[in-house]
Design an enzyme around this catalytic site. Structure first.
Site, mmCIF file in Angstrom:
data_model
loop_
_atom_site.group_PDB
_atom_site.id
_atom_site.type_symbol
_atom_site.label_atom_id
_atom_site.label_comp_id
_atom_site.label_asym_id
_atom_site.label_seq_id
_atom_site.Cartn_x
_atom_site.Cartn_y
_atom_site.Cartn_z
ATOM 1 N N HIS A 6 -10.921 30.117 109.446
ATOM 2 C CA HIS A 6 -11.002 29.760 110.575
ATOM 3 C C HIS A 6 -9.906 31.104 111.180
ATOM 4 O O HIS A 6 -8.708 30.451 111.426
ATOM 5 C CB HIS A 6 -10.371 28.513 111.119
ATOM 6 C CG HIS A 6 -10.581 28.492 112.475
ATOM 7 N ND1 HIS A 6 -9.678 27.381 113.179
ATOM 8 C CD2 HIS A 6 -11.268 28.796 113.732
ATOM 9 C CE1 HIS A 6 -9.806 27.581 114.640
ATOM 10 N NE2 HIS A 6 -10.794 28.279 114.865
ATOM 11 N N GLU A 22 -6.650 29.712 109.393
ATOM 12 C CA GLU A 22 -6.566 28.233 108.931
ATOM 13 C C GLU A 22 -7.511 28.173 107.714
ATOM 14 O O GLU A 22 -8.742 28.537 108.079
ATOM 15 C CB GLU A 22 -6.882 27.358 109.995
ATOM 16 C CG GLU A 22 -5.808 27.191 110.945
ATOM 17 C CD GLU A 22 -6.187 26.167 112.161
ATOM 18 O OE1 GLU A 22 -4.849 25.797 112.703
ATOM 19 O OE2 GLU A 22 -7.244 25.735 112.165
ATOM 20 N N ASN A 38 -5.926 23.508 117.068
ATOM 21 C CA ASN A 38 -6.628 22.958 118.301
ATOM 22 C C ASN A 38 -6.217 21.408 118.306
ATOM 23 O O ASN A 38 -6.450 20.828 119.494
ATOM 24 C CB ASN A 38 -8.061 22.932 118.117
ATOM 25 C CG ASN A 38 -8.745 24.456 118.330
ATOM 26 O OD1 ASN A 38 -7.870 25.042 119.377
ATOM 27 N ND2 ASN A 38 -9.572 24.788 117.897
ATOM 28 N N SER A 56 -14.708 26.048 114.539
ATOM 29 C CA SER A 56 -13.093 25.628 115.028
ATOM 30 C C SER A 56 -13.166 24.116 115.141
ATOM 31 O O SER A 56 -12.206 23.545 115.701
ATOM 32 C CB SER A 56 -12.819 26.437 116.355
ATOM 33 O OG SER A 56 -13.815 26.619 117.325
HETATM 34 P P1 NAI Z 1 -20.872 34.107 119.904
HETATM 35 O O1 NAI Z 1 -21.901 33.304 120.794
HETATM 36 O O2 NAI Z 1 -20.320 35.417 120.457
HETATM 37 O O3 NAI Z 1 -21.740 34.573 118.561
HETATM 38 C C1 NAI Z 1 -22.644 33.974 117.900
HETATM 39 C C2 NAI Z 1 -23.579 34.590 117.144
HETATM 40 O O4 NAI Z 1 -24.405 34.264 116.130
HETATM 41 C C3 NAI Z 1 -24.830 35.164 118.170
HETATM 42 O O5 NAI Z 1 -24.756 36.664 118.115
HETATM 43 C C4 NAI Z 1 -25.939 34.495 117.837
HETATM 44 O O6 NAI Z 1 -27.049 35.369 117.951
HETATM 45 C C5 NAI Z 1 -25.559 34.047 116.401
HETATM 46 N N1 NAI Z 1 -26.653 33.049 115.870
HETATM 47 C C6 NAI Z 1 -26.662 31.913 116.125
HETATM 48 N N2 NAI Z 1 -27.279 31.347 115.295
HETATM 49 C C7 NAI Z 1 -27.541 32.068 114.168
HETATM 50 C C8 NAI Z 1 -28.212 31.758 112.938
HETATM 51 N N3 NAI Z 1 -28.818 30.676 112.718
HETATM 52 N N4 NAI Z 1 -28.239 32.638 112.247
HETATM 53 C C9 NAI Z 1 -27.697 34.086 112.473
HETATM 54 N N5 NAI Z 1 -27.263 34.346 113.498
HETATM 55 C C10 NAI Z 1 -26.982 33.478 114.572
HETATM 56 O O7 NAI Z 1 -19.834 32.966 119.111
HETATM 57 P P2 NAI Z 1 -18.424 33.281 118.741
HETATM 58 O O8 NAI Z 1 -17.462 32.891 119.975
HETATM 59 O O9 NAI Z 1 -18.516 34.498 117.989
HETATM 60 O O10 NAI Z 1 -18.286 32.074 117.709
HETATM 61 C C11 NAI Z 1 -18.857 31.868 116.470
HETATM 62 C C12 NAI Z 1 -18.219 30.720 115.597
HETATM 63 O O11 NAI Z 1 -16.734 31.001 115.671
HETATM 64 C C13 NAI Z 1 -18.507 29.498 116.288
HETATM 65 O O12 NAI Z 1 -18.703 28.489 114.919
HETATM 66 C C14 NAI Z 1 -17.205 29.202 117.027
HETATM 67 O O13 NAI Z 1 -16.761 27.963 117.324
HETATM 68 C C15 NAI Z 1 -16.256 29.841 116.059
HETATM 69 N N6 NAI Z 1 -14.798 30.292 116.844
HETATM 70 C C16 NAI Z 1 -14.912 30.970 117.929
HETATM 71 C C17 NAI Z 1 -13.725 31.337 118.522
HETATM 72 C C18 NAI Z 1 -13.695 31.909 120.151
HETATM 73 O O14 NAI Z 1 -12.615 31.869 120.515
HETATM 74 N N7 NAI Z 1 -14.835 32.400 120.633
HETATM 75 C C19 NAI Z 1 -12.327 31.088 117.970
HETATM 76 C C20 NAI Z 1 -12.515 30.655 116.584
HETATM 77 C C21 NAI Z 1 -13.766 30.479 116.048
#
Ligand code: NAI
Length: 510
Positions: free
Chosen positions: A146, A158, A196, A125
């Site tokens: 996104h 997006e 954003n 994001s």
């Molecule tokens: P989260 O922390 O809930 O999940 C991330 C997952 O990725 C975790 O389960 C972790 O174990 C895993 N992980 C970390 N490094 C890894 C790797 N190298 N290889 C494989 N797995 C790995 O995070 P979330 O909230 O789901 O966010 C994920 C992405 O989406 C980020 O880039 C975030 O900026 C983006 N995003 C998040 C939003 C939100 O509201 N939470 C909205 C839109 C985008």
């Protein structure tokens, strides 16, 4: 010619099984794709799939999916434990931790594993697609995909192109997101992409109102909801998002724009963060969510009785709406002349205007009308249930009471706030429209897409450009010019697109 979506039978790999990855895997599986889910943390992908299957069953119980479709989608999900198992994926969706180096190293390892025509996408994001792509041999096949949280429910996606992204890749992702039932919009990889970035003033103007002591948080929230038509007020929304997350996004957009004052973070929010007042998740933010805590209520004026003559002036949307509302309440009205000062009603000695970005006090002095009362913008003056107003310092208490009584007779709750320029809804909407105009002017996205993005990504009641057109683009420009002159800050500079539109018929759309 519109691009073709990925074939339904092609494999989609989702990496990162957290909040976003799980939701995206669910969407792709429901759309018919075999989906492989990979997470670095042991057991995370397995439990995410269990969660998705439970979710699919709930959707079947509610009749949103047939039981067979829910079962089949659940069966299309499988766990991958190594990147090498993703060789057959036609599309990779990365949703791992928000860290440039981690994302780059993941994509570098994928590049040599997946087929040449596989598409690489990231759900980031805030990280530049161009920067992620810089580590790749073939950045042309990387784009942002996104989604918004919760991904299965939020319609917007997006599609973000970096400097090296092949437009055919972006088009395929666009068509695929559409085939998945989403509303995609194209965006260039600039800080904050569309949503954003354009949403920043929703928080920032509210924080500035609070800093200036315009009103308390509950009052500003109520005005934004009940007059502005926003689903949540800015303070309750920041509490829900979490001040750690919201402040980090604000900081990252501000830094990425080389500290442009448009995006300056707020000391108030920084202090909440320093104090551990993160919002709902920590029990306290702007509001106190702990058990037994007193509920904050919006400041609302006590009922006044209307005992002055109401005269309507002009045929602005507000004047027409008040005419209807007051007639419906059996209030006798007289019809006055349309005046060049833009007044909408007079009630006894009080003269009521819709804010033009000047404080009531400034307006009173400049027009030589001491009893000046200004009202805020409403999404729809016919159906609003609350309105913010401010009175000139010169205004007599009796005139103020007449104005309040008239608004109450029209069925509105009245929040009398400190006399700050542009009140709450008007200055926020003007700044949202200004940012949306700049995004379009700078080629980040189209005018139609910025409006769609803000309606579907953050549930705004109207797209900011369409809203500005409804208010009148010249009025929005004047509000911004008056804010700029009151505060002497570059922050309120008017977007060139708004300035142009004022000279060319008032449309902000192409
Ligand atoms: P989260 O922390 O809930 O999940 C991330 C997952 O990725 C975790 O389960 C972790 O174990 C895993 N992980 C970390 N490094 C890894 C790797 N190298 N290889 C494989 N797995 C790995 O995070 P979330 O909230 O789901 O966010 C994920 C992405 O989406 C980020 O880039 C975030 O900026 C983006 N995003 C998040 C939003 C939100 O509201 N939470 C909205 C839109 C985008």
């Amino acid at each position: 010619m519109s691009a073709t979506p990925l074939s339904g039978s092609s494999t989609v790999a989702v990496i990162g099984a957290g909040a976003m990855g799980g939701g995206i895997a669910q969407i792709a599986a429901v759309a018919g794709h075999p989906v492989k889910l990979l997470d670095a943390r042991e057991g995370a992908a397995t439990s995410a799939i269990e969660g998705i299957r439970a979710q699919l069953n709930k959707l079947a119980d509610k009749g949103r999916l047939t039981p067979e479709a829910a079962q089949a989608a659940g069966e299309r999900l499988s766990v991958a434990t190594q990147v090498s198992e993703l060789a057959d994926a036609a599309l990779i969706v990365e949703a791992i931790v928000e860290d440039l180096a981690a994302k780059q190293s993941l994509f570098v390892s994928l590049e040599s594993i997946v087929s040449d025509d596989a598409i690489l996408s990231t759900n980031t994001s805030s990280i530049s697609i161009t920067a992620i792509g810089a580590a790749l041999k073939r950045p042309e096949r990387l784009a942002g995909l996104h989604f918004f949280n919760p991904a299965p429910l939020m319609p917007l996606v997006e599609i973000v192109s970096g400097i090296g992204t092949d437009s055919a890749v972006a088009d395929t992702l666009f068509a695929t997101a559409k085939a998945w039932g989403k509303t995609p919009v194209h965006a260039r990889s600039t800080p904050g992409f569309i949503v954003n970035r354009v949403a920043r003033p929703y928080y920032a103007e509210a924080l500035r109102l609070l800093q200036e002591g315009a009103a308390d948080v509950a009052t500003i929230d109520a005005v934004m909801r009940e007059a502005g038509g926003f689903r949540m007020g800015p303070f309750e929304l920041m509490d829900l998002i979490g001040h750690d997350v919201n402040f980090a996004v604000t900081r990252s957009v501000w830094t990425a724009f080389f500290n442009d004052t448009r995006f300056t973070p707020s000391l108030i929010q920084q202090e909440l963060l320093e104090g551990g007042f993160l919002g709902r998740k920590s029990g306290r933010g702007f509001y106190d969510y702990r058990e037994g805590a007193a509920k904050l209520l919006a400041a609302t004026e006590a009922p006044r009785s209307l005992n002055a003559t109401v005269t309507l002036h002009g045929n602005s949307e507000a004047a027409i709406a008040f005419a209807t509302r007051l007639s419906n309440a059996n209030i006798a009205l007289t019809s006055g002349a349309t005046t060049s000062d833009g007044r909408i009603t007079t009630v006894g000695d009080a003269v009521i205007f819709v804010t033009d970005g000047r404080s009531a006090t400034q307006r009173a002095a400049q027009s030589n009308i001491a009893n000046t009362v200004v009202i805020d913008l409403a999404l729809d003056y016919r159906s609003a249930t609350r309105i913010a107003i401010s009175c000139a310092q010169q205004c007599a208490p009796a005139a103020r009471d007449n104005a309040i009584a008239m608004l109450q007779a029209a069925g509105l709750q009245v929040s009398l706030i400190k006399d700050i320029p542009g009140l709450a809804v008007m200055r926020t909407v003007a700044m949202l429209a200004n940012e949306a105009s700049d995004a379009v002017n700078q080629g980040v996205c189209s005018a139609a897409d910025v409006d769609a993005a803000m309606r579907l990504g953050v549930n705004y009641p109207r797209g900011p450009l369409a809203w500005a057109e409804q208010i009148g683009v010249a009025t929005v420009r004047d509000v911004l010019l008056n804010l700029a002159s009151s505060y002497g800050e570059d922050r309120y500079r008017v977007s060139p697109r708004i300035q142009q539109a004022c000279y060319a018929g008032g449309s902000l759309h192409d």
